[in-house]
Write a protein that holds these residues in place. Structure first.
Motif, PDB file in Angstrom:
ATOM      1  N   CYS A  58       0.837  -1.207   0.000  1.00  0.00           N
ATOM      2  CA  CYS A  58       0.000   0.000   0.000  1.00  0.00           C
ATOM      3  C   CYS A  58       0.868   1.252   0.000  1.00  0.00           C
ATOM      4  O   CYS A  58       0.620   2.207  -0.746  1.00  0.00           O
ATOM      5  CB  CYS A  58      -0.926  -0.004   1.221  1.00  0.00           C
ATOM      6  SG  CYS A  58      -2.301  -1.174   1.112  1.00  0.00           S
ATOM      7  N   ILE A  59       1.901   1.252   0.850  1.00  0.00           N
ATOM      8  CA  ILE A  59       2.778   2.422   0.943  1.00  0.00           C
ATOM      9  C   ILE A  59       3.547   2.617  -0.358  1.00  0.00           C
ATOM     10  O   ILE A  59       3.657   3.731  -0.879  1.00  0.00           O
ATOM     11  CB  ILE A  59       3.736   2.263   2.138  1.00  0.00           C
ATOM     12  CG1 ILE A  59       2.939   2.278   3.454  1.00  0.00           C
ATOM     13  CG2 ILE A  59       4.796   3.354   2.150  1.00  0.00           C
ATOM     14  CD1 ILE A  59       3.744   1.920   4.673  1.00  0.00           C
ATOM     15  N   ARG A  60       4.064   1.522  -0.914  1.00  0.00           N
ATOM     16  CA  ARG A  60       4.835   1.619  -2.159  1.00  0.00           C
ATOM     17  C   ARG A  60       3.965   2.118  -3.308  1.00  0.00           C
ATOM     18  O   ARG A  60       4.384   2.965  -4.108  1.00  0.00           O
ATOM     19  CB  ARG A  60       5.423   0.248  -2.494  1.00  0.00           C
ATOM     20  CG  ARG A  60       6.116   0.180  -3.852  1.00  0.00           C
ATOM     21  CD  ARG A  60       6.659  -1.217  -4.113  1.00  0.00           C
ATOM     22  NE  ARG A  60       6.985  -1.372  -5.522  1.00  0.00           N
ATOM     23  CZ  ARG A  60       6.116  -1.728  -6.466  1.00  0.00           C
ATOM     24  NH1 ARG A  60       4.859  -1.979  -6.135  1.00  0.00           N
ATOM     25  NH2 ARG A  60       6.496  -1.834  -7.726  1.00  0.00           N
ATOM     26  N   GLN A  61       2.732   1.609  -3.421  1.00  0.00           N
ATOM     27  CA  GLN A  61       1.861   2.020  -4.513  1.00  0.00           C
ATOM     28  C   GLN A  61       1.512   3.501  -4.429  1.00  0.00           C
ATOM     29  O   GLN A  61       1.435   4.192  -5.442  1.00  0.00           O
ATOM     30  CB  GLN A  61       0.582   1.181  -4.511  1.00  0.00           C
ATOM     31  CG  GLN A  61      -0.298   1.377  -5.730  1.00  0.00           C
ATOM     32  CD  GLN A  61       0.406   0.970  -7.020  1.00  0.00           C
ATOM     33  OE1 GLN A  61       1.105  -0.038  -7.053  1.00  0.00           O
ATOM     34  NE2 GLN A  61       0.252   1.771  -8.066  1.00  0.00           N
ATOM     35  N   ASN A  62       1.331   3.996  -3.226  1.00  0.00           N
ATOM     36  CA  ASN A  62       1.002   5.407  -3.078  1.00  0.00           C
ATOM     37  C   ASN A  62       2.208   6.311  -3.316  1.00  0.00           C
ATOM     38  O   ASN A  62       2.051   7.482  -3.654  1.00  0.00           O
ATOM     39  CB  ASN A  62       0.394   5.657  -1.695  1.00  0.00           C
ATOM     40  CG  ASN A  62      -1.072   5.265  -1.646  1.00  0.00           C
ATOM     41  OD1 ASN A  62      -1.950   6.044  -1.979  1.00  0.00           O
ATOM     42  ND2 ASN A  62      -1.327   4.021  -1.243  1.00  0.00           N
ATOM     43  N   GLU A  63       3.416   5.758  -3.138  1.00  0.00           N
ATOM     44  CA  GLU A  63       4.605   6.502  -3.541  1.00  0.00           C
ATOM     45  C   GLU A  63       4.657   6.619  -5.066  1.00  0.00           C
ATOM     46  O   GLU A  63       5.001   7.663  -5.626  1.00  0.00           O
ATOM     47  CB  GLU A  63       5.868   5.799  -3.040  1.00  0.00           C
ATOM     48  CG  GLU A  63       6.130   5.964  -1.563  1.00  0.00           C
ATOM     49  CD  GLU A  63       7.445   5.292  -1.181  1.00  0.00           C
ATOM     50  OE1 GLU A  63       7.483   4.053  -1.097  1.00  0.00           O
ATOM     51  OE2 GLU A  63       8.422   6.018  -0.961  1.00  0.00           O
ATOM     52  N   ILE A  64       4.297   5.520  -5.757  1.00  0.00           N
ATOM     53  CA  ILE A  64       4.289   5.523  -7.224  1.00  0.00           C
ATOM     54  C   ILE A  64       3.240   6.495  -7.756  1.00  0.00           C
ATOM     55  O   ILE A  64       3.478   7.240  -8.707  1.00  0.00           O
ATOM     56  CB  ILE A  64       4.033   4.098  -7.754  1.00  0.00           C
ATOM     57  CG1 ILE A  64       5.195   3.173  -7.377  1.00  0.00           C
ATOM     58  CG2 ILE A  64       3.824   4.100  -9.264  1.00  0.00           C
ATOM     59  CD1 ILE A  64       4.945   1.709  -7.682  1.00  0.00           C
ATOM     60  N   ASP A  65       2.061   6.488  -7.104  1.00  0.00           N
ATOM     61  CA  ASP A  65       0.949   7.337  -7.541  1.00  0.00           C
ATOM     62  C   ASP A  65       0.937   8.668  -6.790  1.00  0.00           C
ATOM     63  O   ASP A  65      -0.130   9.176  -6.419  1.00  0.00           O
ATOM     64  CB  ASP A  65      -0.387   6.612  -7.330  1.00  0.00           C
ATOM     65  CG  ASP A  65      -0.478   5.341  -8.149  1.00  0.00           C
ATOM     66  OD1 ASP A  65       0.204   5.268  -9.180  1.00  0.00           O
ATOM     67  OD2 ASP A  65      -1.221   4.430  -7.753  1.00  0.00           O
ATOM     68  N   ALA A  66       2.100   9.222  -6.507  1.00  0.00           N
ATOM     69  CA  ALA A  66       2.183  10.491  -5.771  1.00  0.00           C
ATOM     70  C   ALA A  66       1.385  11.571  -6.498  1.00  0.00           C
ATOM     71  O   ALA A  66       1.448  11.711  -7.716  1.00  0.00           O
ATOM     72  CB  ALA A  66       3.642  10.917  -5.642  1.00  0.00           C
ATOM     73  N   GLY A  67       0.615  12.341  -5.724  1.00  0.00           N
ATOM     74  CA  GLY A  67      -0.219  13.396  -6.301  1.00  0.00           C
ATOM     75  C   GLY A  67      -1.636  12.949  -6.536  1.00  0.00           C
ATOM     76  O   GLY A  67      -2.528  13.774  -6.722  1.00  0.00           O
ATOM     77  N   LEU A  68      -1.879  11.624  -6.537  1.00  0.00           N
ATOM     78  CA  LEU A  68      -3.229  11.097  -6.684  1.00  0.00           C
ATOM     79  C   LEU A  68      -3.827  10.840  -5.303  1.00  0.00           C
ATOM     80  O   LEU A  68      -3.108  10.765  -4.302  1.00  0.00           O
ATOM     81  CB  LEU A  68      -3.205   9.801  -7.492  1.00  0.00           C
ATOM     82  CG  LEU A  68      -2.700   9.912  -8.945  1.00  0.00           C
ATOM     83  CD1 LEU A  68      -2.651   8.534  -9.571  1.00  0.00           C
ATOM     84  CD2 LEU A  68      -3.587  10.838  -9.757  1.00  0.00           C
ATOM     85  N   PRO A  69      -5.146  10.689  -5.221  1.00  0.00           N
ATOM     86  CA  PRO A  69      -5.751  10.383  -3.915  1.00  0.00           C
ATOM     87  C   PRO A  69      -5.177   9.085  -3.344  1.00  0.00           C
ATOM     88  O   PRO A  69      -4.809   8.178  -4.087  1.00  0.00           O
ATOM     89  CB  PRO A  69      -7.246  10.233  -4.253  1.00  0.00           C
ATOM     90  CG  PRO A  69      -7.436  10.993  -5.527  1.00  0.00           C
ATOM     91  CD  PRO A  69      -6.150  10.851  -6.272  1.00  0.00           C
ATOM     92  N   ASP A  70      -5.101   9.008  -2.001  1.00  0.00           N
ATOM     93  CA  ASP A  70      -4.566   7.823  -1.346  1.00  0.00           C
ATOM     94  C   ASP A  70      -5.388   6.593  -1.734  1.00  0.00           C
ATOM     95  O   ASP A  70      -6.620   6.630  -1.739  1.00  0.00           O
ATOM     96  CB  ASP A  70      -4.588   7.994   0.177  1.00  0.00           C
ATOM     97  CG  ASP A  70      -3.565   9.018   0.637  1.00  0.00           C
ATOM     98  OD1 ASP A  70      -2.481   9.050   0.029  1.00  0.00           O
ATOM     99  OD2 ASP A  70      -3.850   9.780   1.578  1.00  0.00           O
ATOM    100  N   LEU A  71      -4.679   5.510  -2.053  1.00  0.00           N
ATOM    101  CA  LEU A  71      -5.331   4.289  -2.515  1.00  0.00           C
ATOM    102  C   LEU A  71      -5.030   3.145  -1.551  1.00  0.00           C
ATOM    103  O   LEU A  71      -3.877   2.859  -1.259  1.00  0.00           O
ATOM    104  CB  LEU A  71      -4.829   3.918  -3.917  1.00  0.00           C
ATOM    105  CG  LEU A  71      -5.283   2.565  -4.468  1.00  0.00           C
ATOM    106  CD1 LEU A  71      -6.781   2.577  -4.723  1.00  0.00           C
ATOM    107  CD2 LEU A  71      -4.539   2.221  -5.754  1.00  0.00           C
ATOM    108  N   LEU A  72      -6.088   2.527  -1.039  1.00  0.00           N
ATOM    109  CA  LEU A  72      -5.934   1.348  -0.182  1.00  0.00           C
ATOM    110  C   LEU A  72      -6.108   0.118  -1.057  1.00  0.00           C
ATOM    111  O   LEU A  72      -7.186  -0.125  -1.597  1.00  0.00           O
ATOM    112  CB  LEU A  72      -6.983   1.374   0.929  1.00  0.00           C
ATOM    113  CG  LEU A  72      -6.723   0.464   2.133  1.00  0.00           C
ATOM    114  CD1 LEU A  72      -5.495   0.924   2.900  1.00  0.00           C
ATOM    115  CD2 LEU A  72      -7.938   0.447   3.046  1.00  0.00           C
TER     116      LEU A  72
END
Length: 1003
Positions: A791-805
């Motif tokens: 989850c943490i890694r994916q949200n680093e990749i999608d920085a600037g987008l809404p938080d994704l669980l």
């Protein structure tokens, strides 16, 4: 088409002629089968029943020689065997192989296993004799371990004897039959290839018609490979030929022993006594341990100049020998064979070559050997390795792991791992006479380990029992099998248990483990000399108030373990005396739930033959190495290596161990073991300090809590509650404290219990006591720490987008409740590629390898599945879900006609128009559409016209298509361009104006 059996037999006979050109030939038919038990089995069994006297206790020979009765039992057995072999040579010939196959059935590797155990044989006999399975005799056959109402006491626990008891009441023959040994072998060969009951039944029915009950009894023992006539194979081999045992040790071939050593006067040459390449041998085995460590170390024969002995961890796998031969005709240049300790060929599982598609191991061994290694024989242990846990799995999972690796050779999960601890043959030279130390040096030079596939087993040098105790303490803490002590100055001893190798198992050591006072709640009937009596016992833990699911009962117990080792005859006698008349037969349909709770509910995973009320029972003091998780017992836990110590006559059921007392005791023992392990490892592993004042402190609420920051921060876990049970093992190691700090840094709260907050997410990567307890409850999903990290890694990749669980994937599930596994499975495709998460480099590499190794038919999905998936995606797109670029025009078939530029008012040049159309065609293909060059096809859904098409041209096109049953839509390239830009299929309505306009349509 099936192969002709006669042709197969002819080919096999031809192969044998080539392999054994000097094989002996019999001059007459083989002896009748009944001669085997009349002149061999029965006399040997009679000698076995009589107590053996001292070896030298014989009467002096009379004037006419010594009678058989005057010999000691050992010599009498040899005399019986010698007389049988002499008669065979005289009346039949020198080929004794047909007889030895029946005399030593467990040593015959040329005949496949029958796939029939006692229960199946009993079931078939009931059908052959046409008796009711619920009758007394039917019950006796199908429940052979239980004392039968009319069964002879000598037959109790002896299945073949029980069969004789039933068969003798309804025989077809009373006199011995006429079947020859050769005929019996032919029928047994047929039986070994009959895999179904309908094929096995007529073969056994013919035996029933042609044999009397005693012959059938011995036949059943041959099928079960449980002869127990009182003479070992060594005695038979020794009488047959002085070198027979040596040849069997290096070849594991009964046929070779009989055919190559048929003349006792011809001895094996020195070079024929060593191991041979591609020929299975009988490995050296470790000696059973002694009570005293000092005595065991003394057997290692240490000297002042060389006091060292070696300590190896005893692995929980299957003993395996690997033979490798350089072979230019084999793809990859190397040929492999694998055999188990019992000489079973496992090459079909692990592979015969580097490029063998069925090779779950050999496909990884292309670079496993040093340059110049042409051939070798390795001795080791095949174990199952869990890549996600980076730890070994229990022995029983080995075949499953190999088959899984065959199907998905590069997937994560479990796979076979060969740990090598010896080398016996190298480049044509037998190394068994060299010392273990020299052999290990050679092993280190010729093997290039493949991580977690093909490794050299480690050892540590020691000189005293202190080092053994430290190692043993470590393996007890890790729930390992134990240790093996080895003498580095020793040669390799084929087919021997010798003091040069000695086992040390934790259950026998008085310094370790814990003694528990358990109440007996069930009993199991034994076999052999323990037949007819309860030889092992189910033990339970007394239920405290609050533990019973049906309200507390004063004498109710949970099933906990099964104990069968350590009892003496006096112990059994005492237990029988105390419990006589109090045992009750266990009825699966009416289990005694008021007194005993078993695991599995109605399934009753582990149930005894008899049960007893706790208040009428006895308390046993039981010793064990450790506690392990088990679904076979109601506690969800059981003892590893349980062993009876003594009968607690001073205790009754009220003072036996309770559930809560056991849990408390286990917790303290684990803490003690951790402290000892910590001391043994010399404080090399730094431990995390924790406060013990508030064991249930809610660290997530403490703004001043000193928790080390472990990674990126955000709001991914806002509103979520976590209970972290263990550290993370994979894909990277993180401590429990680091995981908790990651949760907190990303908006979550963590607790030290699972019920401190609603909807708590439990996190675990190892089966600790707490994890096992939650798993046993069965109503809570347990998630691996890798989900937090993903989850943490994916949200680093999608920085600037809404938080994704991220949703849970199968690899995230440590334990899943009913339905959760299916829910997690839909997040992955068939190659285990996530639909919602970006793959790592390693995952992508594994994915490409799997796709590259797939069968051609698996590479293309069926049209039905594609159509269904397209409908699903389009349905979601209609609900506002963004259409994937590659699926935008999925299902559409487009045609681009050659359009004229006449009448155009556009300023675009023909070359620009052609380039634009070419670009749009490529866009359509990329977005999933099928582009065709001809209008003849009936599947065309859209005709795409150029930017300068006039209404008259469009009308002519429409007229051409009007004869079709299903008219395709006429659209411009602008429709494709705008749809691609907006990521959705736009309305086609405005484009219909093309048909009514009198001027060129300007896109």
């Amino acid at each position: 088409m099936d192969a002709d059996p006669e042709m197969c037999d002819g080919q096999e006979e031809s192969d044998l002629e080539e392999k054994y050109p000097n094989r002996p030939r019999n001059h007459s038919d083989t002896l009748p089968f009944h001669d085997l038990f009349q002149t061999l089995f029965r006399p040997l069994s009679e000698i076995k029943k009589k107590p053996a006297g001292p070896p030298g206790n014989r009467r002096k020979a009379g004037p006419h020689g010594q009678s058989a009765a005057s010999l000691n039992p050992f010599e009498r057995r040899r005399d019986v065997i010698d007389r049988f072999i002499s008669r065979w040579r005289k009346e039949v010939g020198d080929d004794i192989y047909p007889a030895f196959r029946l005399i030593l059935p467990d040593k015959d590797r040329d005949r496949a296993m029958y796939g029939m155990k006692e229960k199946m044989i009993g079931k078939v006999l009931v059908k052959i004799m046409k008796i009711d399975k619920n009758s007394e005799d039917g019950f006796n056959l199908l429940n052979w371990k239980l004392p039968g109402q009319a069964a002879a006491s000598s037959m109790v626990g002896d299945f073949a004897g029980r069969c004789y008891d039933v068969l003798s009441k309804r025989p077809i023959r009373t006199e011995v039959g006429s079947m020859l040994i050769e005929e019996v072998n032919e029928k047994l060969d047929q039986l070994s290839t009959a895999s179904k009951e309908e094929h096995q039944l007529p073969i056994l029915a013919e035996f029933y018609r042609r044999m009397n009950p005693e012959e059938l009894m011995w036949l059943i023992r041959i099928i079960l490979r449980q002869m127990k006539v009182g003479a070992t194979e060594r005695t038979f081999f020794d009488v047959w030929h002085p070198d027979a045992e040596s040849l069997y040790s290096i070849s594991s071939s009964l046929r070779r022993v009989c055919w190559e050593l048929h003349d006792p006067n011809i001895r094996l040459d020195a070079e024929e006594r060593g191991v041979s390449l591609m020929q299975c041998f009988q490995p050296q085995l470790a000696q059973f341990q002694m009570q005293s460590l000092d005595r065991m170390i003394g057997r290692m024969k240490p000297t002042e100049d060389d006091p060292v002995f070696w300590i190896e961890e005893k692995l929980d796998g299957e003993r395996m020998q690997l033979h490798m031969l350089s072979d230019a005709s084999t793809p990859g240049g190397r040929k492999f064979r694998f055999w188990s300790r019992k000489a079973k060929d496992y090459t079909y599982l692990y592979g015969d070559g580097v490029y063998d598609e069925a090779g779950s191991l050999t496909r990884h061994l292309e670079d496993a050997f040093a340059d110049g290694v042409d051939n070798l024989i390795l001795d080791g242990e095949m174990i199952t390795w869990n890549t996600e846990q980076d730890a070994p799995e229990p022995f029983g999972t080995l075949k499953t792991a190999a088959l899984s690796e065959q199907r998905n050779p590069f997937s994560k999960g479990i796979h076979p791992l060969l740990r090598i601890f010896d080398i016996l043959y190298l480049n044509g030279r037998d190394l068994t006479r060299y010392t273990l130390r020299d052999r290990r040096n050679a092993l280190q030079k010729v093997i290039k380990p493949i991580h977690r596939r093909f490794e050299i087993h480690s050892f540590e040098e020691a000189t005293s029992k202190t080092e053994v105790e430290a190692s043993l303490r470590r393996v007890v803490a890790e729930a390992s099998e134990g240790l093996v002590l080895k003498n580095p100055r020793s040669p390799y001893r084929l087919n021997e248990r010798h003091d040069d190798w000695m086992k040390v198992k934790p259950e026998y050591m008085t310094e370790f483990g814990e003694s528990l006072d358990l109440i007996v709640i069930g009993g199991y009937y034994g076999s052999g000399h323990r037949g007819g009596n309860l030889s092992s016992f189910m033990c339970g833990l007394r239920i405290d108030d609050g533990h019973s699911s049906q309200g507390s009962h004063p004498t109710k117990c949970y099933s906990f373990c099964k104990v069968g080792g350590g009892f003496t005859a006096a112990d059994y006698a005492n237990i029988r005396h105390i419990t006589d008349g109090k045992w009750i037969e266990f009825n699966p349909k009416k289990p005694p739930t008021a007194y005993i709770e078993l695991a599995g509910g109605d399934a009753q995973y582990e149930r005894p033959d008899m049960w007893i009320k706790p208040e009428d029972s006895v308390v046993l003091c039981v010793k064990a190495a450790s506690v392990s998780v088990s679904d076979q017992f109601k506690m969800g836990l059981t003892l590893r290596f349980p062993r009876f110590k003594r009968l607690r006559m001073d205790k009754d059921w009220k003072s036996a161990l309770s559930v809560q007392e056991f849990l408390n005791l286990k917790s303290s023992v684990e803490q003690e073991h951790r402290a000892k392990e910590f001391n043994v490892e010399n404080f090399r592993k730094k431990r995390v300090k924790r406060s013990t004042k508030k064991p249930l402190a809610i660290a997530g609420y403490d703004e001043n809590a000193n928790v080390k920051y472990a990674g990126p921060s955000g709001h991914i876990f806002d509103g979520l509650n976590f209970f972290v049970l263990t550290d993370a093992n994979a894909p990277i190691k993180k401590s429990k404290a680091e995981l908790e700090s990651l949760v907190k840094a990303n908006g979550g709260k963590f607790y030290q219990t699972n019920n401190a907050a609603p909807d708590t997410i439990c996190i675990a990567d190892r089966r600790t006591v707490k994890a096992a307890s939650l798993q046993k409850a069965g109503n809570i999903d347990i998630i691996r720490p890798s989900w937090i990290l993903d989850c943490i890694r994916q949200n680093e990749i999608d920085a600037g987008l809404p938080d994704l669980l991220l949703p849970f994937e199968p690899r995230h599930m440590f334990f899943a409740t009913e339905g959760k596994e299916e829910e997690a499975a839909v997040t992955m495709d068939k190659y285990n590629d996530s639909y919602t998460r970006d793959s790592t480099v390693e995952e992508l590499q594994d994915l490409l390898k799997q796709m590259g190794g797939s069968h051609k038919e698996d590479k293309l999905a069926s049209s039905e599945a594609l159509e269904k998936l397209t409908e699903n995606i389009q349905e979601r797109a209609g609900a506002g879900w963004t259409m994937p670029s590659g699926w935008l025009f999925k299902g559409l078939t487009l045609h681009f006609p050659q359009t004229s530029g006449s009448g155009s008012s556009s300023e675009a040049s023909p070359s620009e128009t052609t380039s634009r159309i070419h670009s749009v065609r490529n866009i359509a293909r990329f977005a999933g559409a099928t582009v065709v060059d001809s209008l003849k096809g009936s599947s065309i859904t859209h005709v795409v016209v150029g930017p300068q098409t006039t209404a008259s041209v469009a009308a002519n096109l429409h007229q051409t298509l009007s004869t079709r049953k299903k008219l395709p839509h006429i659209v411009t390239i602008a429709w494709i361009e705008e749809s691609w830009k907006e990521k959705t299929i736009l309305d086609e309505e405005p484009i219909q104006q093309v048909l009514t306009s009198t001027t060129p349509f300007q896109a």
